[in-house]
Design a protein around this motif. Structure first.
Motif, mmCIF file in Angstrom:
data_model
loop_
_atom_site.group_PDB
_atom_site.id
_atom_site.type_symbol
_atom_site.label_atom_id
_atom_site.label_comp_id
_atom_site.label_asym_id
_atom_site.label_seq_id
_atom_site.Cartn_x
_atom_site.Cartn_y
_atom_site.Cartn_z
ATOM 1 N N TRP A 281 48.645 -39.530 16.810
ATOM 2 C CA TRP A 281 47.730 -39.818 15.709
ATOM 3 C C TRP A 281 46.801 -40.988 16.021
ATOM 4 O O TRP A 281 45.864 -41.251 15.283
ATOM 5 C CB TRP A 281 48.522 -40.088 14.440
ATOM 6 N N ASN A 282 47.066 -41.678 17.114
ATOM 7 C CA ASN A 282 46.151 -42.733 17.541
ATOM 8 C C ASN A 282 44.969 -42.196 18.330
ATOM 9 O O ASN A 282 44.043 -42.944 18.638
ATOM 10 C CB ASN A 282 46.906 -43.768 18.385
ATOM 11 N N ILE A 283 45.013 -40.901 18.689
ATOM 12 C CA ILE A 283 43.893 -40.285 19.400
ATOM 13 C C ILE A 283 42.775 -40.030 18.387
ATOM 14 O O ILE A 283 42.989 -39.356 17.372
ATOM 15 C CB ILE A 283 44.335 -38.972 20.077
ATOM 16 N N PRO A 284 41.571 -40.515 18.621
ATOM 17 C CA PRO A 284 40.534 -40.485 17.571
ATOM 18 C C PRO A 284 39.946 -39.112 17.295
ATOM 19 O O PRO A 284 39.460 -38.859 16.195
ATOM 20 C CB PRO A 284 39.466 -41.452 18.105
ATOM 21 N N THR A 285 39.923 -38.185 18.264
ATOM 22 C CA THR A 285 39.242 -36.897 18.078
ATOM 23 C C THR A 285 40.254 -35.763 18.020
ATOM 24 O O THR A 285 41.348 -35.847 18.584
ATOM 25 C CB THR A 285 38.252 -36.650 19.225
ATOM 26 N N TYR A 286 39.837 -34.658 17.362
ATOM 27 C CA TYR A 286 40.695 -33.484 17.286
ATOM 28 C C TYR A 286 40.855 -32.819 18.644
ATOM 29 O O TYR A 286 41.911 -32.279 18.973
ATOM 30 C CB TYR A 286 40.129 -32.486 16.269
ATOM 31 N N GLY B 273 40.894 -34.325 21.475
ATOM 32 C CA GLY B 273 41.879 -35.118 22.204
ATOM 33 C C GLY B 273 43.301 -34.810 21.773
ATOM 34 O O GLY B 273 44.218 -34.755 22.595
ATOM 35 N N MET B 274 43.488 -34.570 20.454
ATOM 36 C CA MET B 274 44.816 -34.206 19.965
ATOM 37 C C MET B 274 45.255 -32.854 20.529
ATOM 38 O O MET B 274 46.413 -32.672 20.924
ATOM 39 C CB MET B 274 44.809 -34.154 18.439
ATOM 40 N N LEU B 275 44.312 -31.885 20.576
ATOM 41 C CA LEU B 275 44.649 -30.567 21.128
ATOM 42 C C LEU B 275 45.011 -30.665 22.601
ATOM 43 O O LEU B 275 45.936 -29.993 23.075
ATOM 44 C CB LEU B 275 43.474 -29.607 20.923
ATOM 45 N N LYS B 276 44.253 -31.494 23.335
ATOM 46 C CA LYS B 276 44.577 -31.677 24.758
ATOM 47 C C LYS B 276 45.961 -32.299 24.917
ATOM 48 O O LYS B 276 46.708 -31.947 25.822
ATOM 49 C CB LYS B 276 43.518 -32.563 25.412
ATOM 50 N N ARG B 277 46.294 -33.238 24.007
ATOM 51 C CA ARG B 277 47.616 -33.868 24.090
ATOM 52 C C ARG B 277 48.723 -32.867 23.801
ATOM 53 O O ARG B 277 49.785 -32.878 24.439
ATOM 54 C CB ARG B 277 47.685 -35.028 23.088
ATOM 55 N N VAL B 278 48.495 -31.971 22.826
ATOM 56 C CA VAL B 278 49.486 -30.936 22.529
ATOM 57 C C VAL B 278 49.656 -30.003 23.721
ATOM 58 O O VAL B 278 50.769 -29.633 24.104
ATOM 59 C CB VAL B 278 49.072 -30.147 21.270
ATOM 60 N N ALA B 279 48.515 -29.618 24.347
ATOM 61 C CA ALA B 279 48.591 -28.742 25.524
ATOM 62 C C ALA B 279 49.285 -29.443 26.686
ATOM 63 O O ALA B 279 50.044 -28.821 27.449
ATOM 64 C CB ALA B 279 47.182 -28.306 25.935
ATOM 65 N N ALA B 280 49.050 -30.750 26.816
ATOM 66 C CA ALA B 280 49.676 -31.485 27.916
ATOM 67 C C ALA B 280 51.184 -31.587 27.768
ATOM 68 O O ALA B 280 51.896 -31.831 28.741
ATOM 69 C CB ALA B 280 49.074 -32.886 27.997
ATOM 70 N N GLN B 281 51.695 -31.384 26.517
ATOM 71 C CA GLN B 281 53.130 -31.447 26.295
ATOM 72 C C GLN B 281 53.857 -30.356 27.060
ATOM 73 O O GLN B 281 55.045 -30.483 27.366
ATOM 74 C CB GLN B 281 53.429 -31.326 24.790
ATOM 75 N N PHE B 282 53.162 -29.267 27.394
ATOM 76 C CA PHE B 282 53.769 -28.138 28.090
ATOM 77 C C PHE B 282 53.457 -28.161 29.582
ATOM 78 O O PHE B 282 53.610 -27.155 30.274
ATOM 79 C CB PHE B 282 53.282 -26.824 27.471
ATOM 80 N N THR B 283 52.990 -29.290 30.090
ATOM 81 C CA THR B 283 52.732 -29.464 31.518
ATOM 82 C C THR B 283 53.690 -30.517 32.055
ATOM 83 O O THR B 283 54.334 -31.228 31.278
ATOM 84 C CB THR B 283 51.275 -29.911 31.755
ATOM 85 N N PRO B 284 53.831 -30.643 33.368
ATOM 86 C CA PRO B 284 54.714 -31.679 33.919
ATOM 87 C C PRO B 284 54.335 -33.067 33.444
ATOM 88 O O PRO B 284 53.164 -33.390 33.256
ATOM 89 C CB PRO B 284 54.519 -31.539 35.437
#
Length: 300
Positions: free
Chosen positions: A266-271, A273-284
């Motif tokens: 929630w500290n990520i300012p843009t949506y 960026g949040m989507l990229k963070r969610v996608a990165a959760q499924f990467t190494p």
């Protein structure tokens, strides 16, 4: 030349921080063990600091010899199955208490926490076994351990009359008193324990509110989830759950335990960026770079 050195120093600092980040845990127990070297037998209770492996082997073997040679065999299959499972669990607990490694807890004795670990493993294995059974077989299996299981429990409807003050009754506060049952204390103690585990008032509050929403969605299937609005949001969410969370955070502060922060996304300012963070959760979590130098030599 100076700029190159500066850039190299910055790269080393960044890489050092990344290594520190990737190897960091909630608490470095190994370092803690190395720092505190006062964990030893002080001579007063020497008997309890020895492994006693031979003694345990002799006693357990004697029990097995007695069952095999001297005890009258039973024709009750249910009785035999229960005793066999109990003997298996006892053998595993005995082995684990003697051979499992010590954890971070010392008091009252490391053996106690080894026993807790081994009992937790047995419980998890039992749950895994039940997962592969159908509902009826799982219920019949559990009835071997408790004959009272499998019987329908009386459902209590917490809805109905939702007046906080009922002037037409001899006891105007009867609706509130009727809902002050054992679940009030279980709500409070449960959220106190959850807070000690999660260590973040924000996440605990979100889960508390969402559980009340979940009760709304399931009240058509479970009558005891049908509650008055003030029972949902004042007694449960605010008083019981909120009080347990508050006391839990105060307990963490009193024990000087590190709080956690689960709101990084929630500290990520843009949506985006949040989507990229969610996608990165499924990467190494991290990558290890290695240069194979395929053209370094003819042999390579």
């Amino acid at each position: 030349m100076a700029s190159a050195r500066k850039e190299k120093t910055e790269v080393q600092q960044v890489s050092g921080k990344l290594v520190k980040l990737h190897t960091a845990t909630a608490h470095d127990w190994e370092t803690e063990k190395r720092i505190h070297k006062d964990f030893y037998d002080d001579g007063t209770l020497t008997f309890f600091w020895r492994a006693h492996t031979i003694t345990a082997l002799v006693i357990f073997s004697a029990i097995l010899v007695y069952v095999t040679l001297f005890e009258e065999p039973s024709l009750d299959k249910d009785y035999n199955a229960k005793r066999g499972l109990f003997a298996i669990c006892l053998a595993f607990l005995l082995f684990g208490v003697i051979n499992s490694p010590d954890g971070p807890f010392i008091r009252p004795h490391p053996v106690f926490w080894r026993l807790i670990l081994c009992m937790s493993i047995l419980y998890e294995l039992a749950l895994v076994f039940l997962l592969f059974q159908d509902v009826s077989d799982a219920r019949n299996l559990l009835r071997h351990f408790d004959a009272e299981l499998g019987k329908p429990l009386p459902e209590k409807d917490y809805g109905g009359n939702c007046l906080i003050y009922d002037a037409n009754h001899t006891n105007p506060w009867h609706n509130i008193e009727d809902k002050l049952d054992g679940f009030v204390m279980s709500h409070f103690v449960g959220w106190w324990l959850k807070t000690l585990i999660l260590r973040d008032w924000w996440l605990c509050t979100v889960l508390s509110i969402m559980f009340e929403v979940l009760e709304y969605t399931l009240e058509t299937q479970l009558p005891n989830f049908s509650e008055c609005w003030w029972d949902h949001w004042i007694m449960d969410a605010l008083v019981c759950n909120g009080g347990g969370i508050y006391v839990g955070m105060k307990t963490l502060n009193w024990l000087s335990m590190k709080p956690y922060h689960w709101r990084g996304m929630w500290n990520i300012p843009t949506y985006s960026g949040m989507l990229k963070r969610v996608a990165a959760q499924f990467t190494p979590y991290s990558w290890t770079d290695y240069d194979w130098k395929p053209t370094a030599s003819l042999k390579r």
